[in-house]
Motif scaffolding. Structure first.
Motif, PDB file in Angstrom:
ATOM      1  N   ARG A  88      45.006 -50.334 141.884  1.00  0.00           N
ATOM      2  CA  ARG A  88      46.201 -49.543 141.593  1.00  0.00           C
ATOM      3  C   ARG A  88      45.807 -48.145 141.091  1.00  0.00           C
ATOM      4  O   ARG A  88      46.526 -47.167 141.305  1.00  0.00           O
ATOM      5  CB  ARG A  88      47.053 -50.293 140.563  1.00  0.00           C
ATOM      6  N   ALA A  89      44.639 -48.064 140.414  1.00  0.00           N
ATOM      7  CA  ALA A  89      44.121 -46.785 139.922  1.00  0.00           C
ATOM      8  C   ALA A  89      43.233 -46.093 140.957  1.00  0.00           C
ATOM      9  O   ALA A  89      42.555 -45.110 140.640  1.00  0.00           O
ATOM     10  CB  ALA A  89      43.341 -47.005 138.629  1.00  0.00           C
ATOM     11  N   LYS A  90      43.228 -46.644 142.184  1.00  0.00           N
ATOM     12  CA  LYS A  90      42.446 -46.073 143.296  1.00  0.00           C
ATOM     13  C   LYS A  90      40.943 -46.133 143.035  1.00  0.00           C
ATOM     14  O   LYS A  90      40.179 -45.234 143.424  1.00  0.00           O
ATOM     15  CB  LYS A  90      42.891 -44.645 143.602  1.00  0.00           C
ATOM     16  N   ILE A  91      40.509 -47.195 142.347  1.00  0.00           N
ATOM     17  CA  ILE A  91      39.088 -47.465 142.136  1.00  0.00           C
ATOM     18  C   ILE A  91      38.753 -48.731 142.918  1.00  0.00           C
ATOM     19  O   ILE A  91      39.308 -49.805 142.638  1.00  0.00           O
ATOM     20  CB  ILE A  91      38.766 -47.648 140.643  1.00  0.00           C
ATOM     21  N   ASN A  92      37.877 -48.603 143.892  1.00  0.00           N
ATOM     22  CA  ASN A  92      37.570 -49.719 144.785  1.00  0.00           C
ATOM     23  C   ASN A  92      36.393 -50.539 144.259  1.00  0.00           C
ATOM     24  O   ASN A  92      35.254 -50.355 144.693  1.00  0.00           O
ATOM     25  CB  ASN A  92      37.269 -49.219 146.192  1.00  0.00           C
ATOM     26  N   LEU A  93      36.687 -51.425 143.321  1.00  0.00           N
ATOM     27  CA  LEU A  93      35.629 -52.301 142.832  1.00  0.00           C
ATOM     28  C   LEU A  93      35.124 -53.180 143.982  1.00  0.00           C
ATOM     29  O   LEU A  93      35.863 -53.473 144.924  1.00  0.00           O
ATOM     30  CB  LEU A  93      36.169 -53.194 141.707  1.00  0.00           C
ATOM     31  N   PRO A  94      33.832 -53.600 143.907  1.00  0.00           N
ATOM     32  CA  PRO A  94      33.298 -54.450 144.972  1.00  0.00           C
ATOM     33  C   PRO A  94      34.150 -55.700 145.142  1.00  0.00           C
ATOM     34  O   PRO A  94      34.545 -56.341 144.168  1.00  0.00           O
ATOM     35  CB  PRO A  94      31.897 -54.803 144.463  1.00  0.00           C
ATOM     36  N   MET A  95      34.444 -56.057 146.378  1.00  0.00           N
ATOM     37  CA  MET A  95      35.203 -57.275 146.654  1.00  0.00           C
ATOM     38  C   MET A  95      35.050 -57.621 148.123  1.00  0.00           C
ATOM     39  O   MET A  95      34.684 -56.785 148.944  1.00  0.00           O
ATOM     40  CB  MET A  95      36.684 -57.109 146.296  1.00  0.00           C
ATOM     41  N   ASP A  96      35.310 -58.878 148.444  1.00  0.00           N
ATOM     42  CA  ASP A  96      35.316 -59.318 149.828  1.00  0.00           C
ATOM     43  C   ASP A  96      36.523 -60.219 150.057  1.00  0.00           C
ATOM     44  O   ASP A  96      37.465 -59.858 150.748  1.00  0.00           O
ATOM     45  CB  ASP A  96      34.012 -60.040 150.164  1.00  0.00           C
ATOM     46  N   CYS A  97      36.514 -61.369 149.341  1.00  0.00           N
ATOM     47  CA  CYS A  97      37.597 -62.337 149.588  1.00  0.00           C
ATOM     48  C   CYS A  97      38.802 -62.151 148.680  1.00  0.00           C
ATOM     49  O   CYS A  97      39.921 -62.463 149.058  1.00  0.00           O
ATOM     50  CB  CYS A  97      37.066 -63.760 149.441  1.00  0.00           C
ATOM     51  N   SER A  98      38.601 -61.715 147.440  1.00  0.00           N
ATOM     52  CA  SER A  98      39.614 -61.591 146.381  1.00  0.00           C
ATOM     53  C   SER A  98      40.259 -62.926 146.013  1.00  0.00           C
ATOM     54  O   SER A  98      41.313 -62.967 145.390  1.00  0.00           O
ATOM     55  CB  SER A  98      40.708 -60.576 146.755  1.00  0.00           C
ATOM     56  N   ASP A  99      39.598 -64.033 146.367  1.00  0.00           N
ATOM     57  CA  ASP A  99      40.148 -65.362 146.092  1.00  0.00           C
ATOM     58  C   ASP A  99      39.234 -66.225 145.233  1.00  0.00           C
ATOM     59  O   ASP A  99      39.438 -67.433 145.129  1.00  0.00           O
ATOM     60  CB  ASP A  99      40.421 -66.100 147.416  1.00  0.00           C
ATOM     61  N   GLY A 100      38.184 -65.618 144.627  1.00  0.00           N
ATOM     62  CA  GLY A 100      37.284 -66.396 143.790  1.00  0.00           C
ATOM     63  C   GLY A 100      36.347 -67.275 144.584  1.00  0.00           C
ATOM     64  O   GLY A 100      35.896 -68.313 144.084  1.00  0.00           O
ATOM     65  N   VAL A 101      36.005 -66.864 145.807  1.00  0.00           N
ATOM     66  CA  VAL A 101      35.166 -67.689 146.678  1.00  0.00           C
ATOM     67  C   VAL A 101      33.799 -67.065 146.931  1.00  0.00           C
ATOM     68  O   VAL A 101      32.781 -67.749 146.913  1.00  0.00           O
ATOM     69  CB  VAL A 101      35.875 -67.947 148.031  1.00  0.00           C
TER      70      VAL A 101
END
Length: 346
Positions: free
Chosen positions: A32-45
């Motif tokens: 929401r603050a336009k900071i792209n933290l590392p992520m892939d699934c966003s589901d805890g997998v």
């Protein structure tokens, strides 16, 4: 509905603060603050968003799998930002650079309020900040642009976070870019600041603290002490403040005032000059009380010039002392940036 400030401290030293709404996950607040933290699934997998929570309370829920975050990792403070819901202000160490996350330093303007010379050694610079007060972690620094020079210098805040007036301790250097500008500076002059920056900051206080300051390396400790006093900390804190000459001792009255506000605070000043009549002469390492080391169950914070930092590290090695954590910052008074900022956990 309450919200919390979450400090994202990137490995390149840049810190960005985001507002996390009640019940909101850190990853969502960052996006929401336009900071792209590392992520892939966003589901805890996948575990791609794994970071380290350095302070604060939070909930991780039960919707992630063990392959993404093991119980040992969780107990060590690792979190998945796609699952982490803060219940207080938090500090999170992000294991990548700010540029990778498509963000960078914050900037803010300020107006010069006061320039106060202490002997021939140190200038106390006070600035009134534009608009909202800057948010930073006690111990961090900013880059201050020197008007008309095209250069900047790095200084640690000596004031506490959240104030509209900020202060810094600046070593007076004949011919120095900042020192020269300050000689003609007047209230109302404009300055541009960039930050906060640095991985040298006060972590969650869980054990006795040993603060070791050299020269204007005192500045971040004044910020830390003010935060500890405001939080009514009862943890044991000892400060050893070393300088080269008697004239280099500054802000001693401010340090003394914390004796009344922090019930378990003590300090000692040390002067290296052999000709000084100061009661404690020599080096900081010669005046570290044995009980302040608490048999190693202590968090050590050290800020000073490179030779002092190297000497303290050697002192611990020679004494066989392994603090629970050791956070240090080297600085060069006339450098454009703080030369080294890191934290070592024993």
């Amino acid at each position: 509905m309450s919200s919390f400030n979450v400090a994202l401290n990137f490995e390149d030293g840049v810190t960005r603060f985001i507002e996390c709404k009640a019940g909101e996950k850190v990853l969502d607040a960052a996006f929401r603050a336009k900071i792209n933290l590392p992520m892939d699934c966003s589901d805890g997998v996948c575990g791609t968003c794994k970071c380290r929570a350095e302070s604060g309370s939070y909930d991780l829920g039960d919707d992630y799998i063990d392959d993404a975050l093991t119980e040992d990792e969780k107990n060590a403070g690792l979190v998945l930002t796609c699952q982490m819901v803060p219940h207080s202000d938090c500090v999170i160490a992000v294991p990548t650079s700010s540029t990778t996350c498509k963000t960078g330093q914050s900037s803010f303007g300020a107006t010069l309020s006061k320039v106060e010379l202490h002997n021939d050694a140190v200038v106390v610079l006070e600035l009134n900040v534009d608009a909202t007060a800057p948010v930073f972690l006690p111990g961090q620094y900013v880059n201050i642009g020197v008007p008309g020079s095209g250069q900047h210098r790095s200084y640690s805040f000596s004031s506490a976070p959240g104030e509209s007036k900020v202060s810094f301790l600046i070593k007076k250097i004949p011919g120095g870019v900042m020192s020269t500008w300050l000689e003609a500076a007047r209230p109302g002059d404009r300055l541009e600041l960039h930050g906060p920056l640095g991985s040298f900051y006060l972590r969650e206080v869980q054990r006795p603290l040993l603060f070791l300051a050299g020269g204007t390396g005192l500045a971040p400790f004044l910020s830390m002490l003010e935060v500890l006093a405001r939080s009514h900390s009862h943890q044991k804190v000892h400060l050893v403040y070393g300088v080269t000459r008697d004239l280099d001792l500054v802000q001693v009255e401010a340090i003394e005032a914390y004796m009344a506000r922090l019930p378990n605070f003590s300090y000692a000043t040390v002067v290296a000059d052999a000709a000084s009549r100061h009661p404690r002469k020599g080096w900081v390492t010669q005046h570290i009380p044995v009980d302040a080391l608490n048999d190693g169950d202590v968090d050590v914070y050290l800020c000073g010039p490179p030779p002092m930092v190297d000497a303290v590290r050697q002192y611990f090695d020679d004494a066989g002392v392994k603090p629970h954590s050791f956070h240090y910052e080297k600085f060069t008074p006339n450098a454009t940036a703080i030369t080294h900022a890191t934290a070592k956990a024993a």
